[in-house]
Structures are given as C-alpha cells and as structure tokens.
Motif scaffolding. Structure first.
Motif, short mmCIF file in Angstrom:
data_model
loop_
_atom_site.label_atom_id
_atom_site.label_comp_id
_atom_site.label_asym_id
_atom_site.label_seq_id
_atom_site.Cartn_x
_atom_site.Cartn_y
_atom_site.Cartn_z
N ARG A 313 0.82 -1.21 0.00
CA ARG A 313 0.00 0.00 0.00
C ARG A 313 0.85 1.27 0.00
NH1 ARG A 313 -3.66 -1.54 5.03
NH2 ARG A 313 -1.80 -2.78 5.47
N ASP A 314 2.18 1.10 -0.06
CA ASP A 314 3.11 2.22 -0.11
C ASP A 314 3.49 2.47 -1.56
OD1 ASP A 314 5.14 4.13 0.74
OD2 ASP A 314 6.58 2.56 0.23
N ARG A 315 3.27 3.70 -2.05
CA ARG A 315 3.49 4.02 -3.46
C ARG A 315 4.95 3.82 -3.89
NH1 ARG A 315 0.88 6.36 -7.54
NH2 ARG A 315 1.94 7.80 -8.96
N PHE A 316 5.88 4.28 -3.08
CA PHE A 316 7.29 4.10 -3.42
C PHE A 316 7.64 2.63 -3.55
CE2 PHE A 316 11.60 3.20 -1.82
CZ PHE A 316 12.35 3.83 -2.80
N SER A 317 7.21 1.84 -2.59
CA SER A 317 7.54 0.41 -2.59
C SER A 317 6.96 -0.29 -3.81
CB SER A 317 7.02 -0.26 -1.32
OG SER A 317 7.63 0.30 -0.17
N SER A 318 5.73 0.03 -4.15
CA SER A 318 5.08 -0.60 -5.30
C SER A 318 5.80 -0.22 -6.60
CB SER A 318 3.62 -0.19 -5.39
OG SER A 318 2.89 -0.71 -4.29
N LEU A 319 6.06 1.07 -6.80
CA LEU A 319 6.75 1.50 -8.01
C LEU A 319 8.16 0.92 -8.09
CD1 LEU A 319 5.66 5.25 -8.28
CD2 LEU A 319 5.03 3.38 -9.83
N LEU A 320 8.84 0.88 -6.96
CA LEU A 320 10.20 0.33 -6.92
C LEU A 320 10.20 -1.14 -7.31
CD1 LEU A 320 13.22 0.74 -6.13
CD2 LEU A 320 12.57 -0.01 -3.83
N THR A 321 9.30 -1.92 -6.72
CA THR A 321 9.22 -3.35 -7.01
C THR A 321 8.87 -3.60 -8.47
OG1 THR A 321 8.57 -3.81 -4.72
CG2 THR A 321 8.11 -5.52 -6.35
N LEU A 322 7.89 -2.86 -8.98
CA LEU A 322 7.50 -3.03 -10.38
C LEU A 322 8.63 -2.61 -11.32
CD1 LEU A 322 3.81 -1.73 -10.20
CD2 LEU A 322 4.54 -4.09 -10.60
N GLY A 323 9.33 -1.53 -10.97
CA GLY A 323 10.42 -1.05 -11.81
C GLY A 323 11.58 -2.04 -11.88
#
Length: 379
Positions: A313-323
């Motif tokens: 639910r953390d935007r940074f974590s989600s974008l980082l993992t997807l990236g």
C-alpha cells in the motif's frame, strides 16, 4: 494481516524480519543461478576455472547482500535514492574520463577492490529515484509539463552517457526501464505518443545518417543492424555470431544433446558462450525443455515480484518493485530475443546466468530492495 503473520507478533524484530522474507524470490534466484553454474562448468569443459568459481563467490556475496538490504527499512532506501542516483551519474562521468577500455568499449572503472560497470548500477538507481520522485509528487501534478521535465531529464542523462561508451543495449534498457516507471506512475498517454513519434523519427535519422559527417551510430552498430536483417550477408564475419547461435538452438531439439555434449560451445564455434550467448549453450545441451524451464523460472520470479507490489500500500515500494521487475524482464527478454535472431546483437547478458560480476551483484541489490519493500510493508 494473515493468520500466519499475526502469529509473528511476539517474535523478536530481527527474527520476525527473516520470517517475512519473500523466500519464493530467494529460492527462484538460487534456481536460476544454478542453471548458470551448470552452463559455466560445461563451457569450461568440466572445470570450475576460469568462470564457475568466481561466479559462485559473487552469487554467495550477492545472496548475502539481498538479505542484508532487505533487513533495512524501506524508508531508508527512499531517502537515499537521490544520493544513489547522483553517485551513479558521477561514476558514469568517471568512466568517460578514466574508464578502462575492453573490446573497443569504455564501460568499466577500477575501484581498487573491484572493477565496476556503472551502467549496471544506473539501472537500479534510476528506478529508485523515479519511484521516490513520484512518491513525493502529488497525483494532480503527474502530467503537468514542468513536472514531466524532471523525470525525463533523469532518464535521458544516464542514457546519453551510456550510449557514448558506446553501449547501445544498456542505453535502451535504461530508457525503456525509466519510461516504464513514468507510465506506471500514471502520466498521461499523450506524452508517450510524442515519445513513440520521436523514436520513429530517430530510427529514420539513424539510417539516413549512415555514411555522413553526422553519423549517429558506430560502423559496427550499423553492421549489427544489417546482419540482424539478413545474417547471410556475412556468415563468416559480422553474421557469424547469430548464425552459430541459431545452429546451437536448432541442434538441441526437444531434449537436447545432453550435459556437456554441446558441439557449438564445446568446439568453440559459439562466440561468448559464457556470457551473452550462454542461453544457446543451455538450449543445445538441454533442448526446448531446458530453455522453456529457464524461461518459466524467470516468469515465476517476475510473478512473485508483481504479487508483492500489488500487496503493498506504499506508493514508493510498489513502483520500486514493479520497476526492478521490469528491468529484470528486459534483461532476459532482450538477451533471448538477441540470440534467437529476433533483435540485433546488443551485448545484454542473461541475468543471473551469464558470467559477470557487476550485472549479477546489481541485480541481487535490486532484489534486496524488493525484499525490503516486502518485509516492511504495512501489515
């Protein structure tokens, strides 16, 4: 919070973090690396030297790095993302000034304790920076021109520095990986339409510039494009690599020739069999079954990363993992397409399988960041 996770509440913090590790990702990286170990042993003719032994040591250190980085709170990595990005840019500039030249390219810098390829590090730090930027930026500003200029410059600067080395393959991975993060952040599609149009225009300019005073690519890069379009133009010269790779892929059949029985790599017909073309070695020895098994392991690893990103639910974590997942995908997709003749030969290694230090360690650092996001997600 699951019933299993709720039972961890009374466990000491350090041990609880180990229990929260995404062990599926750890096991899949080990399985993929083991495929590489087998191939490096085979290519060396049944010896741990000169490739297997150092590769084992690097992977062991990389595995330790993955877990150690995962233990660090994700907010720390968000806070240092800009610093990491700047350091990678400085290293790329240092390569331009003081870098070592190997095989006609200036891509490496000697740090004393290791020889580093900063372009590999830039793939991860770029993802970190863009994820932190869009985590900080209010959603309403995502598509405004001023706020698009910053991430666009962040992508173009390292891409240009890597392209100058010259390293077309890594430059393309940086551009596509950075663009993916911008797209995932929710930037308006019209910007991507402009980029696609500019890309088409660039391709036209590349072909038009050949032989002129403003030629955009090196001669050998034009040769790669021509050979990609028709390898039979020079089967014993510029087309030799891809011709031998296709022979190795075809001769493996369904089940392969058997471990250490490959003729293309064993008799040195296949160039760079331990690095860029290691997938063809695997396909020759283990056939279609072995090749698709490795591909399935790669896709499973990406699937677990995507699942972790969706749970966050953390935007940074989600974008980082997807990236990082997309960067990993581009590695193996481009390499496999390259050795099968579906893309020009651009010198991209097969992740966790090809021999090499910088690429493997940087990928393990990337998966360590994925672990940090997974371990420290809100529960």
């Amino acid at each position: 919070m699951s019933l299993l996770e709720s039972s961890y509440k009374n466990v000491p913090t350090g041990i609880r973090k180990l229990l929260y590790v995404n062990w599926a990702i750890v096991l899949l990286t080990i399985a993929i690396a083991c495929a590489g170990f087998l191939m490096l042993y085979s290519v060396a003719g049944g010896s741990v030297e000169p490739w297997l032994d150092p590769q084992l040591n690097r992977f062991g250190f990389g595995l330790f790095l993955m877990i150690a980085i995962g233990m660090v709170p994700i907010w720390f990595w968000r806070n240092v993302s800009a610093v990491g990005y700047i350091i990678s840019l400085l290293l790329l500039v240092a390569v331009e000034l003081f870098g070592e030249v190997r095989m006609g390219a200036q891509r490496w810098i000697n740090l004393g304790f290791m020889v580093l390829q900063p372009s590999e590090l830039a793939k991860i730090t770029l993802v970190m920076f863009l994820a932190a930027y869009y985590d900080w930026l209010p959603l309403a500003k995502r598509s405004r021109p001023l706020w698009i200029a910053i991430p666009l410059a962040a992508v173009l600067v390292p891409t240009f520095l890597v392209f100058k080395q010259p390293d077309l393959g890594t430059a393309l991975l940086l551009a596509v990986g950075g663009g993916t993060i911008i797209w995932l952040a929710g930037v308006h599609w019209a910007y991507f339409a402009v980029v696609v149009s500019a890309g088409i225009g660039t391709i036209w300019a590349v072909f038009e510039s050949k032989g002129t005073s403003w030629q955009l690519l090196k001669d050998y890069q034009y040769d790669r494009i021509n050979i990609f379009l028709d390898p039979s133009q020079d089967p014993l010269g510029a087309g030799y690599h891809i011709t031998q790779a296709k022979i190795a892929l075809g001769s493996g059949g369904v089940t392969g020739r058997g471990f250490m029985q490959g003729t293309q790599s064993g008799l040195d017909f296949l160039p760079e069999a331990h690095t860029d073309f290691i997938f063809t070695t695997l396909a020759e020895e283990f056939g279609f079954i072995g090749a698709t098994t490795l591909l399935a392991l790669y896709l499973l690893l990406i699937g677990f990363c995507f699942a972790s990103a969706l749970q966050n639910r953390d935007r940074f974590s989600s974008l980082l993992t997807l990236g990082i997942s997309m960067t990993f995908f581009l590695y193996f997709a481009v390499n496999m397409a390259m050795v099968m003749g579906l893309a020009p030969v651009v010198g991209v290694p097969l992740p966790l399988v090809s021999y090499g230090g910088s690429a493997m360690l940087v990928l393990m650092v990337g998966f360590g960041l994925v672990q940090s996001a997974h371990i420290h997600r809100p529960r």
